[in-house]
Scaffold this motif. Sequence first.
Motif, PDB file in Angstrom:
ATOM      1  N   UNK A   8     -27.269  36.816 -14.264  1.00  0.00           N
ATOM      2  CA  UNK A   8     -28.550  36.379 -13.713  1.00  0.00           C
ATOM      3  C   UNK A   8     -28.382  35.254 -12.687  1.00  0.00           C
ATOM      4  N   UNK A   9     -27.239  35.247 -12.011  1.00  0.00           N
ATOM      5  CA  UNK A   9     -26.945  34.275 -10.949  1.00  0.00           C
ATOM      6  C   UNK A   9     -26.456  35.036  -9.719  1.00  0.00           C
ATOM      7  N   UNK A  10     -27.380  35.765  -9.056  1.00  0.00           N
ATOM      8  CA  UNK A  10     -26.983  36.617  -7.923  1.00  0.00           C
ATOM      9  C   UNK A  10     -26.271  35.838  -6.829  1.00  0.00           C
ATOM     10  N   UNK A  11     -25.189  36.424  -6.337  1.00  0.00           N
ATOM     11  CA  UNK A  11     -24.481  35.822  -5.215  1.00  0.00           C
ATOM     12  C   UNK A  11     -23.494  34.750  -5.592  1.00  0.00           C
ATOM     13  N   UNK A  12     -23.172  34.599  -6.880  1.00  0.00           N
ATOM     14  CA  UNK A  12     -22.233  33.556  -7.302  1.00  0.00           C
ATOM     15  C   UNK A  12     -21.136  34.131  -8.183  1.00  0.00           C
ATOM     16  N   UNK A  13     -19.887  33.853  -7.793  1.00  0.00           N
ATOM     17  CA  UNK A  13     -18.707  34.138  -8.603  1.00  0.00           C
ATOM     18  C   UNK A  13     -17.993  32.812  -8.837  1.00  0.00           C
ATOM     19  N   UNK A  34     -12.662  21.840  -7.493  1.00  0.00           N
ATOM     20  CA  UNK A  34     -13.424  23.069  -7.281  1.00  0.00           C
ATOM     21  C   UNK A  34     -13.259  23.463  -5.820  1.00  0.00           C
ATOM     22  N   UNK A  35     -12.729  24.667  -5.604  1.00  0.00           N
ATOM     23  CA  UNK A  35     -12.423  25.129  -4.251  1.00  0.00           C
ATOM     24  C   UNK A  35     -13.262  26.366  -3.932  1.00  0.00           C
ATOM     25  N   UNK A  36     -13.780  26.436  -2.719  1.00  0.00           N
ATOM     26  CA  UNK A  36     -14.613  27.573  -2.316  1.00  0.00           C
ATOM     27  C   UNK A  36     -13.810  28.580  -1.507  1.00  0.00           C
ATOM     28  N   UNK A  37     -13.944  29.856  -1.875  1.00  0.00           N
ATOM     29  CA  UNK A  37     -13.318  30.956  -1.153  1.00  0.00           C
ATOM     30  C   UNK A  37     -14.403  31.960  -0.722  1.00  0.00           C
ATOM     31  N   UNK A  38     -15.345  31.496   0.056  1.00  0.00           N
ATOM     32  CA  UNK A  38     -16.447  32.359   0.496  1.00  0.00           C
ATOM     33  C   UNK A  38     -16.096  33.006   1.840  1.00  0.00           C
ATOM     34  N   UNK A  39     -15.094  33.887   1.801  1.00  0.00           N
ATOM     35  CA  UNK A  39     -14.680  34.616   3.002  1.00  0.00           C
ATOM     36  C   UNK A  39     -14.879  36.104   2.748  1.00  0.00           C
ATOM     37  N   UNK A  40     -16.101  36.438   2.337  1.00  0.00           N
ATOM     38  CA  UNK A  40     -16.444  37.792   1.931  1.00  0.00           C
ATOM     39  C   UNK A  40     -17.214  38.514   3.027  1.00  0.00           C
ATOM     40  N   UNK A  47      -8.919  37.618  -2.782  1.00  0.00           N
ATOM     41  CA  UNK A  47     -10.168  37.348  -3.500  1.00  0.00           C
ATOM     42  C   UNK A  47     -10.241  35.857  -3.830  1.00  0.00           C
ATOM     43  N   UNK A  48     -10.447  35.534  -5.104  1.00  0.00           N
ATOM     44  CA  UNK A  48     -10.541  34.123  -5.492  1.00  0.00           C
ATOM     45  C   UNK A  48      -9.191  33.563  -5.927  1.00  0.00           C
ATOM     46  N   UNK A  49      -8.116  34.369  -5.778  1.00  0.00           N
ATOM     47  CA  UNK A  49      -6.779  33.898  -6.086  1.00  0.00           C
ATOM     48  C   UNK A  49      -6.010  34.754  -7.073  1.00  0.00           C
ATOM     49  N   UNK A  85     -12.361  28.259  -8.828  1.00  0.00           N
ATOM     50  CA  UNK A  85     -12.526  28.901  -7.526  1.00  0.00           C
ATOM     51  C   UNK A  85     -13.924  29.523  -7.480  1.00  0.00           C
ATOM     52  N   UNK A  86     -14.657  29.210  -6.421  1.00  0.00           N
ATOM     53  CA  UNK A  86     -16.052  29.639  -6.297  1.00  0.00           C
ATOM     54  C   UNK A  86     -16.221  30.519  -5.071  1.00  0.00           C
ATOM     55  N   UNK A  87     -17.019  31.582  -5.228  1.00  0.00           N
ATOM     56  CA  UNK A  87     -17.416  32.424  -4.096  1.00  0.00           C
ATOM     57  C   UNK A  87     -18.937  32.514  -4.067  1.00  0.00           C
TER      58      UNK A  87
END
Length: 394
Positions: free
Chosen positions: A109-114, A151-157, A199-201, A123-125
């Motif tokens: 129930x948290x759309x758009x979050x990994x 906390x590192x962001x990998x939002x390269x989707x 992906x996230x690693x 690791x966050x996307x």
Amino acid sequence: MNKIILNKGKDKAAWQLHPWIFSGAIARVSESLQNGDIVSVYNHDDEFIAYGMYNKQSRVAVRLLEWDPQKEISEGWWCDRLQRAVKNRTHLLNDKNNTVRLVFAEADFLPGLIADKYGDYISVQVHAAGMERVKAIVVDELQQLLNPKGIYERSDLKSREHEGLADTNGLLAGEMPPPFVDIIENGIHYQVNIVEGQKSGFYCDQRDNRYITSKYVKDKRVLDCFCYSGGFTLNAFREGAASVTSVDSSALAIETLQKNIQLNGFDSSKHIAVQSDVNKYLRELGEQREKFDLIILDPPKYAPSRSTLEKASRAYKDLNRRGLMLLNSGGLLATFSCSGAMDIDTYKQVLAWAALDAGKEIQFIYQYCQPEDHPVRASFPESEYLKGLLVRVL
């Protein structure tokens, strides 16, 4: 008021708690709406359905969040959802496993979050405009709940492009992850490159499947295709495989795999690492009349959408045909698809076609799925993406 009215007859899925409203289902929107705004969704008869996140650029125009009109989508709402998601995974963390998916987007129930926990780092996307707006809340709550080093962001989707978002990678909180983070999965140590890895690693969605498959490898000759950093390879060595050949097109993946073999003290003389296109390498092995006792095929997503399913089915069939032809009689094929558009029944049919073309008789002896930290939400069947089959060649 941020209000959206749906076309008549386009509200059924939303009433049934499916989280997506497609742009074609919308009759009217408030003129002032901006991408990422929280909206109230109503049916054609002006009855409230749910709150959601709006994006006029996306085909999924609204990602629904909450169906109770009495609950405000506030900072507290986001924190509560994050707390629930993390709480549901805490039992998976122990001295033999410090890696887990903390948040699985719509399924939680948290759309758009990994969010993935890798040892002392997260690791966050983010792949939705609405989630981008509350990213600071997400980061602060994850810090409060887990106290990670960083906390590192990998939002390269690619999906961010459809949301009107540019790619963004970088440190969100705490310390920068080192080039290789040491994690433990199933008691095996891995070096994970959070910053530059795929992906996230790491692919923690195969944790259970790696363990299950390893129970069939003792004294066997194993071929691990699309091996990445060596999840199946390392599990195979721990359970007594006679030899393992690991294949991946990525130089970084092969380098990381070799580090992981050394890290765990496995016998590198029993290992062959091959940087190559897998299909090309399988053809070469066929020409050399090589044979194996167990082959793992864990390719990337061939069918990103329903429209590509037919083409992807042909690719899966050809890949599995080549694998089946390299197996000894009685040999096993552990084959996977991470394409959400490919259901398990279609995948079984693809394998039947592959066996027919390979001139092999096969049995399906086990059906793989994604682990519990990648739950399948009942109202969102699209959250079920990973499936696989353990196949015996007769």
